[in-house]
Motif scaffolding. Structure first.
Motif, PDB file in Angstrom:
ATOM      1  N   LEU A  27       0.819  -1.216   0.000  1.00 56.94           N
ATOM      2  CA  LEU A  27       0.000   0.000   0.000  1.00 56.94           C
ATOM      3  C   LEU A  27       0.853   1.265   0.000  1.00 56.94           C
ATOM      4  O   LEU A  27       0.578   2.219  -0.724  1.00 56.94           O
ATOM      5  CB  LEU A  27      -0.901   0.030   1.235  1.00 56.94           C
ATOM      6  N   PHE A  28       1.892   1.285   0.854  1.00 61.41           N
ATOM      7  CA  PHE A  28       2.623   2.529   1.068  1.00 61.41           C
ATOM      8  C   PHE A  28       4.089   2.456   0.647  1.00 61.41           C
ATOM      9  O   PHE A  28       4.834   3.413   0.835  1.00 61.41           O
ATOM     10  CB  PHE A  28       2.552   2.935   2.547  1.00 61.41           C
ATOM     11  N   GLY A  29       4.528   1.304   0.144  1.00 66.16           N
ATOM     12  CA  GLY A  29       5.907   1.191  -0.314  1.00 66.16           C
ATOM     13  C   GLY A  29       6.925   0.981   0.792  1.00 66.16           C
ATOM     14  O   GLY A  29       8.119   1.010   0.543  1.00 66.16           O
ATOM     15  N   LYS A  30       6.459   0.806   2.010  1.00 62.43           N
ATOM     16  CA  LYS A  30       7.386   0.548   3.124  1.00 62.43           C
ATOM     17  C   LYS A  30       6.621  -0.185   4.222  1.00 62.43           C
ATOM     18  O   LYS A  30       5.395  -0.125   4.271  1.00 62.43           O
ATOM     19  CB  LYS A  30       7.950   1.849   3.678  1.00 62.43           C
ATOM     20  N   ALA A  31       7.373  -0.867   5.098  1.00 61.18           N
ATOM     21  CA  ALA A  31       6.700  -1.554   6.201  1.00 61.18           C
ATOM     22  C   ALA A  31       6.347  -0.541   7.280  1.00 61.18           C
ATOM     23  O   ALA A  31       6.916   0.543   7.330  1.00 61.18           O
ATOM     24  CB  ALA A  31       7.613  -2.627   6.760  1.00 61.18           C
ATOM     25  N   ALA A  32       5.393  -0.894   8.146  1.00 59.22           N
ATOM     26  CA  ALA A  32       5.055  -0.015   9.267  1.00 59.22           C
ATOM     27  C   ALA A  32       6.265   0.089  10.186  1.00 59.22           C
ATOM     28  O   ALA A  32       7.102  -0.805  10.231  1.00 59.22           O
ATOM     29  CB  ALA A  32       3.858  -0.566  10.026  1.00 59.22           C
ATOM     30  N   ASP A  33       6.356   1.224  10.916  1.00 61.52           N
ATOM     31  CA  ASP A  33       7.565   1.455  11.694  1.00 61.52           C
ATOM     32  C   ASP A  33       7.689   0.524  12.900  1.00 61.52           C
ATOM     33  O   ASP A  33       8.786   0.169  13.293  1.00 61.52           O
ATOM     34  CB  ASP A  33       7.646   2.921  12.113  1.00 61.52           C
ATOM     35  N   SER A  34       6.575   0.152  13.501  1.00 60.62           N
ATOM     36  CA  SER A  34       6.674  -0.866  14.549  1.00 60.62           C
ATOM     37  C   SER A  34       5.320  -1.490  14.827  1.00 60.62           C
ATOM     38  O   SER A  34       4.267  -0.924  14.518  1.00 60.62           O
ATOM     39  CB  SER A  34       7.276  -0.291  15.832  1.00 60.62           C
ATOM     40  N   LEU A  35       5.396  -2.685  15.391  1.00 59.54           N
ATOM     41  CA  LEU A  35       4.195  -3.412  15.800  1.00 59.54           C
ATOM     42  C   LEU A  35       4.414  -3.765  17.263  1.00 59.54           C
ATOM     43  O   LEU A  35       5.379  -4.437  17.608  1.00 59.54           O
ATOM     44  CB  LEU A  35       4.048  -4.675  14.949  1.00 59.54           C
ATOM     45  N   GLU A  36       3.530  -3.263  18.136  1.00 66.59           N
ATOM     46  CA  GLU A  36       3.753  -3.472  19.565  1.00 66.59           C
ATOM     47  C   GLU A  36       2.539  -4.098  20.204  1.00 66.59           C
ATOM     48  O   GLU A  36       1.409  -3.889  19.761  1.00 66.59           O
ATOM     49  CB  GLU A  36       4.039  -2.118  20.249  1.00 66.59           C
TER      50      GLU A  36
END
Lengths: 205, 152
Positions: A105-114
């Protein structure tokens, strides 16, 4: 295994192929301009703004707009994986959303998953520069509106479609170390799963 | 060699944004600013009409005041195709005013026009725009003070 190949060569309808991707492999032709998206999203927000009475209602509307996108994106990404795999465990599904789906969707992974410390059923996906609020300044009298609600709707749609019903909300959180520019807020997407999802996941693992 | 004020006038002469860019800038009240904005708009229109030279095809029909130089300050104006005027004042001999105005125009199209909470022709309240202008001014100011200038 019987594998379907994507009908790239016979697609004549513009809706059947990615925008800009006229069979070309170069990234610039397969992506959509951020400006174009911003203008369109700006209009979506204005459209809903004129049809709601409260800030929270506006967020619900934006979520509802994103929900359908989430369902479709999940369908498309599942179709594109070669063996049509579907995530069944909670952690894997969250990983799928915050990396695979985010990248597409955005060309990059989300910055973190907590994982939330206080509540076992709550997870947080953090993005420091969500595209829905790149150029947006929320006026002070709109107290706490997060225009990233559209993305939270998409996450909700993806999770729902995969059988993990959850309530997803978007929050803008001020960054502690104010290093301007580009941003002084990050977006936190709070995912609260339904009780049934956690029960099932406990049984599975 | 510092920037003093920035103001933005919409196409009907209303002031939609004004801010001082350094502490050296004289303090001017909001009512005065509104007056300055509409006065400048009118003078700009008169100057465009009074221009004795007309290029064929009306190529310079939108010309108006581009620059005003006085002993104490220099004023530079940039008018967009949609009739919005960005006006920057600075101390005399400050370089690159035109370039800075164009960059401010870019920031306007990015931070203001793409903001769903902005209404065209209305006052600009975008936080992002203000921060971006500050960052731009700071950057240009530092570049000017570091590089040796010809004028001194």
């Amino acid at each position: 295994m019987n594998r379907l190949s994507a009908p790239t060569s016979i697609s004549v309808n513009i809706l059947d192929r990615p925008i800009g991707g006229r069979g070309s492999r170069s990234t610039s032709e397969q992506t959509v301009s951020l400006s174009m998206f911003s203008y369109l999203y700006s209009e979506i927000v204005q459209y809903h703004q004129n049809r709601v009475d409260s800030i929270s209602e506006l967020e619900r509307k934006l979520e509802a707009t994103g929900y359908g996108v989430g369902l479709r994106v999940l369908e498309l990404l599942t179709f594109r994986t070669k063996d049509y795999t579907r995530e069944t465990s909670l952690m894997n599904m969250l990983q799928f959303v915050s990396t695979t789906a985010w990248k597409s969707l955005f060309g990059k992974a989300a910055d973190s998953l907590e994982r939330s410390i206080d509540h076992a059923d709550e997870y947080m996906i953090v993005d420091y520069a969500p595209i829905t609020s790149t150029f947006v300044s929320v006026p002070a009298d709109f107290g706490g509106l997060s225009v990233d609600a559209y993305i939270s709707g998409m996450i909700g749609g993806m999770l729902d479609g995969a059988g993990f019903p959850a309530r997803v909300t978007a929050h803008s959180v001020a960054l502690e170390d104010v290093v301007l520019p580009p941003r002084k807020e990050k977006a936190v997407f709070l995912v609260k799963f339904a009780a049934s999802v956690l029960e099932r996941d406990a049984h599975l693992s | 060699m510092v920037f003093l004020h920035l103001f933005v006038v919409n196409r009907s002469g209303g002031l939609i944004h004004h801010r001082h860019l350094s502490n050296k800038a004289p303090k001017i009240g909001t009512n005065e600013w509104l007056r300055i904005g509409s006065t400048f708009h009118s003078l700009h229109a008169i100057a465009a009409e009074a221009s004795p030279v007309r290029l064929p095809g009306g190529k310079n029909s939108n010309d108006g005041i581009e620059e005003m130089v006085t002993g104490g300050m220099v004023l530079r104006s940039f008018q967009t195709r949609t009739g919005i005027k960005f006006v920057l004042t600075a101390e005399p001999q400050t370089p690159d005013l035109g370039q800075v105005l164009k960059e401010i125009y870019v920031l306007y199209t990015e931070c203001v026009l793409k903001d769903p909470f902005y209404e065209l022709e209305m006052p600009i309240r975008s936080e992002l725009f203000v921060h971006a202008v500050d960052a731009l001014v700071e950057r240009v100011q530092n570049a000017v003070s570091i590089s040796p200038t010809k004028h001194r």
